[in-house]
Write a protein that holds these residues in place. Structure first.
Motif, PDB file in Angstrom:
ATOM      1  N   ILE A 181      51.043   2.606  50.361  1.00 41.96           N
ATOM      2  CA  ILE A 181      50.242   1.718  49.509  1.00 41.96           C
ATOM      3  C   ILE A 181      51.086   1.170  48.374  1.00 41.96           C
ATOM      4  CG2 ILE A 181      48.291   1.616  47.910  1.00 41.96           C
ATOM      5  CD1 ILE A 181      46.881   3.675  49.661  1.00 41.96           C
ATOM      6  N   SER A 182      51.881   2.040  47.752  1.00 44.12           N
ATOM      7  CA  SER A 182      52.705   1.578  46.636  1.00 44.12           C
ATOM      8  C   SER A 182      53.740   0.560  47.106  1.00 44.12           C
ATOM      9  CB  SER A 182      53.384   2.766  45.946  1.00 44.12           C
ATOM     10  OG  SER A 182      54.286   3.422  46.826  1.00 44.12           O
ATOM     11  N   ALA A 183      54.290   0.755  48.300  1.00 38.71           N
ATOM     12  CA  ALA A 183      55.244  -0.225  48.831  1.00 38.71           C
ATOM     13  C   ALA A 183      54.559  -1.568  49.072  1.00 38.71           C
ATOM     14  CB  ALA A 183      55.859   0.299  50.124  1.00 38.71           C
ATOM     15  N   PHE A 184      53.314  -1.523  49.571  1.00 38.46           N
ATOM     16  CA  PHE A 184      52.577  -2.765  49.787  1.00 38.46           C
ATOM     17  C   PHE A 184      52.300  -3.462  48.458  1.00 38.46           C
ATOM     18  CE2 PHE A 184      48.460  -4.958  49.935  1.00 38.46           C
ATOM     19  CZ  PHE A 184      48.752  -5.926  50.888  1.00 38.46           C
ATOM     20  N   ILE A 240      53.389  -7.926  44.240  1.00 39.22           N
ATOM     21  CA  ILE A 240      53.472  -8.176  42.802  1.00 39.22           C
ATOM     22  C   ILE A 240      54.885  -8.593  42.441  1.00 39.22           C
ATOM     23  CG2 ILE A 240      53.211  -7.180  40.502  1.00 39.22           C
ATOM     24  CD1 ILE A 240      51.288  -5.154  41.736  1.00 39.22           C
ATOM     25  N   ALA A 241      55.005  -9.764  41.862  1.00 37.87           N
ATOM     26  CA  ALA A 241      56.290 -10.222  41.348  1.00 37.87           C
ATOM     27  C   ALA A 241      56.348  -9.860  39.870  1.00 37.87           C
ATOM     28  CB  ALA A 241      56.434 -11.730  41.529  1.00 37.87           C
ATOM     29  N   PRO A 242      57.224  -8.937  39.478  1.00 36.76           N
ATOM     30  CA  PRO A 242      57.278  -8.538  38.065  1.00 36.76           C
ATOM     31  C   PRO A 242      57.565  -9.736  37.171  1.00 36.76           C
ATOM     32  CG  PRO A 242      58.570  -7.043  39.429  1.00 36.76           C
ATOM     33  CD  PRO A 242      58.209  -8.213  40.298  1.00 36.76           C
ATOM     34  N   GLU A 243      56.871  -9.782  36.037  1.00 30.86           N
ATOM     35  CA  GLU A 243      57.123 -10.822  35.046  1.00 30.86           C
ATOM     36  C   GLU A 243      58.323 -10.395  34.208  1.00 30.86           C
ATOM     37  OE1 GLU A 243      53.602 -11.506  32.806  1.00 30.86           O
ATOM     38  OE2 GLU A 243      52.410 -12.087  34.542  1.00 30.86           O
TER      39      GLU A 243
END
Length: 698
Positions: free
Chosen positions: A598-601, A606-609
């Motif tokens: 789940i965390s990998a998905f 999510i693209a970090p800002e």
């Protein structure tokens, strides 16, 4: 007083306290000791703006939607039309833009279904709920639909006031079904009810554009449902004959837990002497004999009968057995059954089993007693139908029918009260199988267990004049308030939003709430981001399971092995979606079975800002200036703020240890900058911040 960003928001010069009663304290902390509520229909907080509606991309789906399309056109809204959801899906696959809003009519989904509307309210209500259920399931299976919202329109299927009729009883279950679906899939659906007037048709598009997920439009006025406490005094000391008459009181589900509690209450507190208790098993119920003996010793005449009240012929025969010397004067419909599952798992059979006990029996009781001189006709409904409850779409749908029936009977001049109960503390046939995880989930939904004594007092208050529909639930809004582990603002059920305290906006930026996950990740080094998301997933999974520590959730073990089922999977998906600001797929836990997966998905979505340090510093200085300009402070708080600014300026201007002062500036002059600030005026201080810290004044 400072906010969570350490920005000053208020100065408290003095504080005085006054005595409070336990009841006042209970209401203050959010758990009401006598929690009778009603549904008020109020003006939405978001303004109704037709321009906003015109900016949206609309589609209308389904046959028989000409009036909906005409309503949109009257507000200058252009909408594409598709015969069904499959046709819209094909258009999207071929390159059509995904609509922001897809509108359909509940009536259009069932009016052609084997002529259901011509054969009575009961089959028509099943057909309406079943057709909308098919639509919801089709919507949830379409990947493109996650970026859109499905709005189901009904007409006269819900009452917005105590004196309003609900003539479209067959469409009423659609409201409960959608309320439950919204708890499982926040922001995916909405339901709107109109009265068929031209003014309401013109207001429809603007109403939907508010973003509210439950709306009613009456003569062009838009309203949304909110719970409020019943505060006016109710005459609970009315003579028993006034409330129940002097004849026989019939209780369906009479040998069940709630039926038995109510029977004892009527005998001991209201001195009812003739009770007829009905259930599927009747005298063969495990509790029937003891209950009969107990109530008989108290002086009551008790009849216990086995009867399928969903069968009109059997119910008619039962009613003929009630002696004429003690005629039927009150009915309490407390029967019910559960068959819980998420919306995707519902079937026509699972709808039918719940509808039989609730809808069919209630309607037949109404039809077969409407000519009798009843003093009371009480329907035991459920808060699931008013608030929504995950995994109970069929149960919520059936109970909104009961609520609508109460309004309909009142409009006909007949007695009726529907009490939408929350969960009682006393385990029953409906709730006895709930485990610790189930109970924790219900509590997180803002509904605390209802003590038996409180519930029975609420029954008396409801009957004494609480209106056609009251909510008898011990609400705990604090469980829903934004905080660590609480749901995000957008996931609070519509009717509870008036009771939930939201975090105050942070001074200077007008915002509140948790930092978006993308922003949090952007502030972390790349090598720490995966670990942060994994810890988040494990923490949320532990919270859903009711575990005290994330350590109880191994990173590589399938969540199903830890006890996850469809309901807990839905809750975890929603909690992670709120944290990430994403609409995650309904099959998240099943497609990605372990916390690591789940965390990998999530990381892939999510693209970090990425944060530029200089830009972040200037942005923070912007907020400081806005706060200084907007906040009027008195000494000593103003002196404290000034001193912090002086210290900050000195540290900023002073060279690092061992470094030389700026070219051409003696070290003593660097210190003198701080000295000059100490005597600076407010305008001079702000000017210094602008010019010395690199921000041109706007």
């Amino acid at each position: 007083m400072f906010d969570t960003g350490n920005r000053p928001v208020a100065l408290i010069e003095s504080l005085s306290v006054r005595p409070v009663t336990p009841a006042q304290l209970a209401r203050l902390i959010g758990v009401d000791s006598d929690p009778l509520h009603r549904v008020d229909w109020v003006v939405p907080e978001q303004s109704v703006d037709s321009d906003t509606a015109q900016d949206l991309n609309w589609a209308v789906v389904g046959p028989g939607t000409e009036q909906l399309r005409s309503a949109l056109a009257s507000a200058d809204v252009v909408a594409a039309h598709y015969p069904d959801l499959a046709a819209l899906g094909r258009a999207v696959e071929q390159g059509a833009t995904v609509p922001d809003t897809v509108l359909t009519g509940a009536e259009s989904t069932w009016s052609e279904s084997a002529g259901a509307g011509r054969h009575g309210v009961v089959p028509a209500s099943r057909a309406a709920a079943g057709a909308v259920l098919n639509l919801l399931q089709g919507w949830l299976s379409a990947p493109w639909a996650r970026d859109s919202r499905l709005v189901v329109a009904t007409r006269s299927a819900v009452a917005t006031g105590p004196d309003e009729d609900v003539p479209a009883l067959a469409e009423a279950p659609v409201w409960g079904l959608l309320r439950s679906a919204l708890t499982e899939h926040p922001q995916q659906f909405a339901v709107v009810d109109t009265d068929g007037t031209e003014e309401s048709a013109r207001a429809l598009a603007g109403a939907v554009a508010t973003g509210e997920d439950q709306l009613a439009v009456r003569t062009g006025a838009v309203r949304v449902p909110r719970l409020s406490r019943v505060t006016e005094p109710l005459d609970t000391e009315s003579p028993t004959e006034t409330l129940f008459g002097s004849g026989t009181v019939l209780i369906t589900g009479g040998t069940g837990t709630l039926g038995s509690l109510l029977a004892r209450h009527l005998v001991t507190e209201h001195h009812i002497t003739h009770l007829h208790l009905v259930s599927r098993t009747g005298p063969d119920s495990p509790t029937a004999q003891n209950l009969h003996t107990e109530l008989t010793r108290l002086g009551a005449h008790i009849t216990i009968t086995a009867c399928d009240t969903a069968d009109p012929q059997a119910l008619h025969h039962l009613l003929t057995t009630i002696p004429t010397e003690h005629p039927l004067t009150a009915v309490v419909h407390a029967a019910g059954t559960l068959d819980d599952t998420v919306v995707e798992g519902l079937t026509p059979e699972r709808l039918d089993s719940v509808f039989r006990a609730k809808v069919d029996a209630a309607w037949h009781l109404h039809e077969l007693t409407r000519e009798l001189d009843l003093r009371a006709f009480v329907l035991f409904s459920s808060a699931a139908g008013v608030i929504g409850a995950p995994g109970q779409g069929n149960y919520a749908a059936a109970n909104t029918f009961l609520d609508a029936l109460a309004h309909h009977r009142r409009a006909l001049g007949l007695p009726a009260t529907s009490v939408a109960w929350g969960r009682w503390e006393e385990a029953s046939g409906l709730t006895g199988k709930l485990d610790g995880t189930d109970l924790a989930r219900i509590a997180r939904g803002g509904v605390a267990a209802l003590p038996t004594g409180t519930g029975l007092r609420m029954f008396d208050r409801a009957l004494a004049g609480g209106g056609p529909l009251v909510v008898g639930a011990r609400l705990d809004p604090a469980a829903l308030s934004p905080s660590d582990g609480a749901p995000a603002a957008g996931t609070v059920p519509a009717v509870l939003r008036s009771l939930v305290r939201t975090a105050a906006p942070a001074a200077g930026n007008g915002t509140a709430g948790p930092v978006p996950l993308a922003q949090t990740l952007g502030a972390l080094p790349e090598e720490e981001r995966d670990g942060f998301v994994l810890r988040l997933v494990r923490a949320e999974a532990a919270r859903v399971l009711g575990h005290a520590s994330p350590d109880s959730v191994p990173r590589d073990r399938p969540l199903k092995e830890l006890g996850f089922d469809s309901l807990t999977a839905v809750e975890l998906r929603n909690r992670l979606g709120a944290q990430a600001g994403l609409k995650l797929p309904a099959t998240l836990v099943f497609d990605h079975p372990t916390p690591l997966a789940i965390s990998a998905f999530l990381r892939s979505q999510i693209a970090p800002e990425e944060t530029d340090p200089a830009a972040a510093l200037l942005a923070e200085l912007d907020r400081i200036e806005e706060t200084l300009v907007a906040t009027a402070l008195e000494a000593p708080l103003r002196d404290r703020v000034s001193q912090k600014l002086r210290d900050l300026t000195n540290r900023w201007e002073a060279p690092p240890d061992g470094a030389a002062a700026p070219d051409g500036v003696p070290p003593t002059e660097v210190v003198d900058v701080g000295d000059s600030i100490r005597s600076a005026s407010r305008d001079e201080l702000l000017s210094f911040i602008d010019t010395q810290l690199g921000r041109a004044r706007r």
